[in-house]
Design an enzyme around this catalytic site. Structure first.
Site, PDB file in Angstrom:
ATOM      1  N   SER A   1     -33.207 -10.636  13.344  1.00  0.00           N
ATOM      2  CA  SER A   1     -34.374 -11.023  12.554  1.00  0.00           C
ATOM      3  C   SER A   1     -34.054 -10.890  11.077  1.00  0.00           C
ATOM      4  O   SER A   1     -33.201 -10.081  10.680  1.00  0.00           O
ATOM      5  CB  SER A   1     -35.563 -10.116  12.898  1.00  0.00           C
ATOM      6  OG  SER A   1     -36.628 -10.292  11.985  1.00  0.00           O
TER       7      SER A   1
ATOM      8  N   TYR B   1     -39.426  -1.914  15.016  1.00  0.00           N
ATOM      9  CA  TYR B   1     -38.873  -3.257  15.218  1.00  0.00           C
ATOM     10  C   TYR B   1     -37.781  -3.538  14.184  1.00  0.00           C
ATOM     11  O   TYR B   1     -36.677  -3.980  14.532  1.00  0.00           O
ATOM     12  CB  TYR B   1     -39.987  -4.297  15.109  1.00  0.00           C
ATOM     13  CG  TYR B   1     -39.511  -5.727  15.208  1.00  0.00           C
ATOM     14  CD1 TYR B   1     -39.310  -6.322  16.448  1.00  0.00           C
ATOM     15  CD2 TYR B   1     -39.261  -6.481  14.057  1.00  0.00           C
ATOM     16  CE1 TYR B   1     -38.861  -7.636  16.543  1.00  0.00           C
ATOM     17  CE2 TYR B   1     -38.815  -7.785  14.148  1.00  0.00           C
ATOM     18  CZ  TYR B   1     -38.620  -8.366  15.391  1.00  0.00           C
ATOM     19  OH  TYR B   1     -38.179  -9.666  15.484  1.00  0.00           O
TER      20      TYR B   1
END
Length: 253
Positions: A140, A153
């Site tokens: 990401s 995350y």
């Protein structure tokens, strides 16, 4: 790398980026296996793409990962590609302690531990193959500049970025290629909490990520940073604290 005539396993492949990647790989002439936690979603995916092979598997569970490996290599001995795509994202406030950290889903197990373990399981099998093989990790843009409302995350994706670099170096003289795909915010179920705050309306579509992924494989671009994620990576080198504060201000309104 050749993008046809492969046998590919995609974790978290029943929705979002995983299913979009499955679709483009099927159209390119590959045999594709997807796994996921929800049988209903796997059935929906197979109805849409009958060529898919499906397997119910919660990759957060060590025994489930081992069973997935045994099943996949037994049923598909020529498997040569692993997409570590499964991921979850939760908003966790450490001011309230451990609330939400270990409830129904574990970000650390799903996003990070599962990728490392599955790679360790499949790589020895890949090394025995005569053809080119690949491990592809979906990270990401938040691996480079973290967002404070989803701290775990961001940490797992930063860990995966580092893991991908090290793994690529270890396997450099083998037949196994290591790819990293780092998308920005994508319009998928993963960002459902952000959608509730109307933050992900600017996200890109999952098929765009899938197309960029196929181009990366075809051209041996081992680290592919897509769209706005490029901005975050560049910002992490220039003024990480400034851009961290700016990103968090924008994200939280």
């Amino acid at each position: 790398m050749q993008t046809t005539n492969n046998t590919v396993l995609i974790t978290g492949g029943s929705t979002g980026i995983g299913l979009a990647i499955a679709e483009v790989l099927i159209k390119a002439g590959n045999e594709v296996i997807i796994c996921g936690r929800r049988e209903s979603k796997l059935l929906e995916a197979k109805q849409k793409f009958p060529q898919l092979h499906t397997r119910v598997c919660d990759v957060a569970q060590k025994s489930a990962r081992e069973e997935l490996y045994q099943w996949a290599t037994s049923e598909f001995p020529h498997i040569n590609m692993l997409f570590n795509n499964a991921g979850i994202q939760k908003e966790i406030d450490f001011l309230t302690g451990a609330s939400g950290l270990y409830d129904e889903e574990s970000e650390i197990e799903t996003n990070l531990v599962a990728t490392i373990h599955l790679s360790a399981l499949f790589i020895p099998h890949f090394l025995q193959q005569q053809k080119e093989c690949a491990v592809a990790n979906v990270t990401s843009g938040l691996a480079f500049i973290p967002l404070k409302i989803v701290p775990v995350y961001c940490a797992t994706k930063a860990g995966l970025h580092s893991f991908s670099i090290s793994l690529r170096s270890q396997l450099a003289k083998t037949n196994v290629r290591v790819f990293e795909i780092a998308p920005p915010i994508v319009k998928t179920e993963l960002h459902r909490e952000a959608q509730a705050r109307k933050q992900s309306q600017r996200g890109i579509a999952a098929p765009a990520v899938a197309e960029a992924t196929i181009r990366a494989l075809k051209n041996n671009h081992y680290e592919t940073i897509i769209g706005e994620a490029n901005v975050l990576k560049g910002a992490s080198r220039i003024a990480p604290k400034f851009f961290h504060n700016l990103l968090n201000k924008v994200a939280t309104g």
